[in-house]
Design a protein around this motif. Structure first.
Motif, mmCIF file in Angstrom:
data_model
loop_
_atom_site.group_PDB
_atom_site.id
_atom_site.type_symbol
_atom_site.label_atom_id
_atom_site.label_comp_id
_atom_site.label_asym_id
_atom_site.label_seq_id
_atom_site.Cartn_x
_atom_site.Cartn_y
_atom_site.Cartn_z
ATOM 1 N N SER A 354 3.043 -8.911 0.261
ATOM 2 C CA SER A 354 2.475 -9.504 -0.948
ATOM 3 C C SER A 354 1.219 -10.320 -0.668
ATOM 4 O O SER A 354 0.723 -11.013 -1.542
ATOM 5 C CB SER A 354 3.519 -10.413 -1.633
ATOM 6 N N GLY A 355 0.697 -10.264 0.548
ATOM 7 C CA GLY A 355 -0.500 -11.035 0.857
ATOM 8 C C GLY A 355 -1.737 -10.417 0.237
ATOM 9 O O GLY A 355 -1.701 -9.334 -0.344
ATOM 10 N N PRO A 356 -2.881 -11.108 0.340
ATOM 11 C CA PRO A 356 -4.129 -10.533 -0.166
ATOM 12 C C PRO A 356 -4.522 -9.306 0.640
ATOM 13 O O PRO A 356 -4.422 -9.286 1.864
ATOM 14 C CB PRO A 356 -5.146 -11.682 0.017
ATOM 15 N N GLU A 357 -4.923 -8.259 -0.039
ATOM 16 C CA GLU A 357 -5.346 -7.009 0.566
ATOM 17 C C GLU A 357 -4.313 -6.482 1.562
ATOM 18 O O GLU A 357 -4.604 -6.237 2.739
ATOM 19 C CB GLU A 357 -6.709 -7.186 1.252
ATOM 20 N N PRO A 358 -3.055 -6.303 1.141
ATOM 21 C CA PRO A 358 -2.033 -5.847 2.087
ATOM 22 C C PRO A 358 -2.244 -4.386 2.478
ATOM 23 O O PRO A 358 -2.681 -3.564 1.680
ATOM 24 C CB PRO A 358 -0.732 -6.026 1.303
ATOM 25 N N LEU A 359 -1.909 -4.059 3.714
ATOM 26 C CA LEU A 359 -1.944 -2.683 4.175
ATOM 27 C C LEU A 359 -0.568 -2.035 4.081
ATOM 28 O O LEU A 359 -0.451 -0.816 4.220
ATOM 29 C CB LEU A 359 -2.442 -2.630 5.627
ATOM 30 N N PHE A 360 0.478 -2.808 3.863
ATOM 31 C CA PHE A 360 1.841 -2.305 3.747
ATOM 32 C C PHE A 360 2.202 -2.290 2.263
ATOM 33 O O PHE A 360 2.330 -3.326 1.628
ATOM 34 C CB PHE A 360 2.795 -3.204 4.528
#
Length: 452
Positions: A354-360
């Motif tokens: 749920s972070g900014p710009e997540p890759l997952f």
């Protein structure tokens, strides 16, 4: 009562950093509500992605809002000045402010620029006449724009100061309503941009490595006894089709088509014991990777061990997409068990989803797949570019097809991705954190607007 502000932004900026665009929009509304408590929630801000519904005439609704909203917040960036439709919105609202001044003699600064990224040097004369930086916004904002502040520290003092200044400008303009335009048709407006120099750079050709983890079809009698799970499976992992009824091409073929349309080439491999080494090798060769993982297969061999090892290591230029099949179990114990298994395989990445710009990216629906894939690729490419610029900025930008003369700019620009002609569809908002986290707001298709 008309909304306090109309949010005008470039679709390419949202696709490149949608979580940050969403964060600013919601933080601006929150700050505006704080300083103007009398305003109702529906009056604060208008954004197409939150108000348009299936069946709406989007151009008619946008025309009405540009003609009546009390102010317009415009996200300045190279993509903004390269968008014909943003040019129409800007020009129409600027004309509305000009007519109000002619009719009343009152000059209301209701067109409020926000520096998202440093704009092109050559701007239309009309744009140059409107100041978009003031001293109390800080030097960091003036140098790199709001996107750079968010990437450096999403809730830092520099960012919050700019939000406060913009909210006060919106409040002041809203209290002096500008004359409403009648019968505005944005489609007929001749926008004062884009200019030829403002067009986005051509897409670079790069290699995106795809890895898939999906069960092969079960042989013989076992296949007949096995209940439906995870979609349709074929002889090879890349035959997997999680969305029902099964659609051809398969999900992997669809991913390759999307990436190819974006100006890149792809390679395809199955997730296996050598995954970590393959990802490291791709990174050394300035290549990004994407894992397409079937949630039903993630906890089964031959994939489980390789994916667990991936989760325990640092692979900052690799994206992971875990689709939710249309025939997966509904809410309940079976669904909880399925996604609990995914969480057990990816415990580290699950915490950061749920972070900014997540890759997952998990729970990827049929409607969201192409958008989420392009976002993962662009975020991974930006991170790769950041890494390369640390050691050799000029060579790094040249390897991404960017001019050496831009190497000294205060932040990396997005490598050119060809963006599809429709905006993002619905997506889940991220869970709450202190203040307001970056959120990806639901978008609705905007047919006929391929260049926004």
């Amino acid at each position: 009562m008309e909304p306090y502000f109309f949010f005008s932004y470039a679709r390419r900026d949202h696709l490149a950093g949608g979580a940050f665009v969403d964060q600013f929009f919601h933080d601006l509304k929150d700050e505006l509500a704080r300083i103007e408590p009398a305003a109702g929630a529906g009056e604060l801000g208008y954004r197409d992605t939150e108000r348009l519904r299936v069946g709406d005439d989007w151009e008619q609704q946008l025309s009405g809002m540009v003609a009546s909203c009390r102010s317009m917040v415009a996200l300045y960036s190279p993509a903004y000045f390269g968008s014909p439709y943003c040019g129409k919105e800007w020009t129409a609202f600027h004309e509305r402010v000009r007519r109000h001044r002619e009719l009343t003699g009152e000059a209301v600064p209701a067109l409020i620029p926000v520096l998202w990224e440093p704009p092109p040097q050559e701007l239309p004369v009309e744009v140059q006449r409107i100041q978009y930086v003031q001293h109390d916004m800080g030097e960091a904002y003036a140098a790199g724009g709001l996107h750079a502040l968010l990437r450096a520290e999403p809730y830092g003092p520099d960012y919050l100061r700019v939000v406060k200044v913009i909210a006060e400008r919106v409040r002041d303009a809203a209290l002096r309503p500008v004359t409403v335009l009648t019968a505005l048709d944005l489609g007929a407006v001749d926008g004062c941009f884009p200019l030829p120099a403002a067009e986005p750079p051509p897409a670079r050709t790069g290699l995106v490595r795809l890895f898939v983890a999906a069960d092969r079809s079960l042989p013989g009698a076992a296949a007949a006894q096995e209940p439906y799970r995870g979609g349709w499976y074929g002889p090879q992992p890349w035959d997997w089709a999680p969305y029902h009824p099964p659609t051809l091409p398969s999900l992997v073929a669809r991913a390759q088509q999307v990436i190819t349309r974006a100006g890149h080439i792809t390679t395809l491999d199955e997730v296996g014991p050598g995954l970590a080494a393959d990802l490291d090798r791709a990174r050394e060769n300035n290549q990004v990777s994407v894992l397409l993982v079937d949630p039903w297969s993630a906890g089964r061999e031959p994939y489980r061990q390789a994916l667990r090892e991936y989760d325990g290591q640092n692979h900052p230029v690799t994206g992971v997409l875990v689709p939710t099949g249309t025939d997966d179990p509904p809410e309940g114990p079976a669904r909880a068990q399925l996604w609990g298994g995914v969480r057990a395989v990816f415990p580290r990445n699950w915490l950061h989803r749920s972070g900014p710009e997540p890759l997952f990216r998990v729970h990827v629906t049929r409607e969201r797949f192409e958008i989420e894939l392009l976002r993962a690729v662009s975020v991974a490419q930006n991170r790769l570019l950041d890494e390369e610029e640390t050691s050799d900025p000029v060579a790094a930008r040249a390897s991404f097809g960017l001019g050496a003369e831009t190497a000294s700019l205060p932040g990396p620009s997005l490598p050119g991705l060809a963006i599809p002609a429709w905006p993002p569809a619905d997506s889940e908002r991220l869970p709450p954190r202190p203040r307001r986290p970056p959120r990806i707001a639901p978008d609705q298709p905007r047919e006929g607007d391929p260049q926004r």
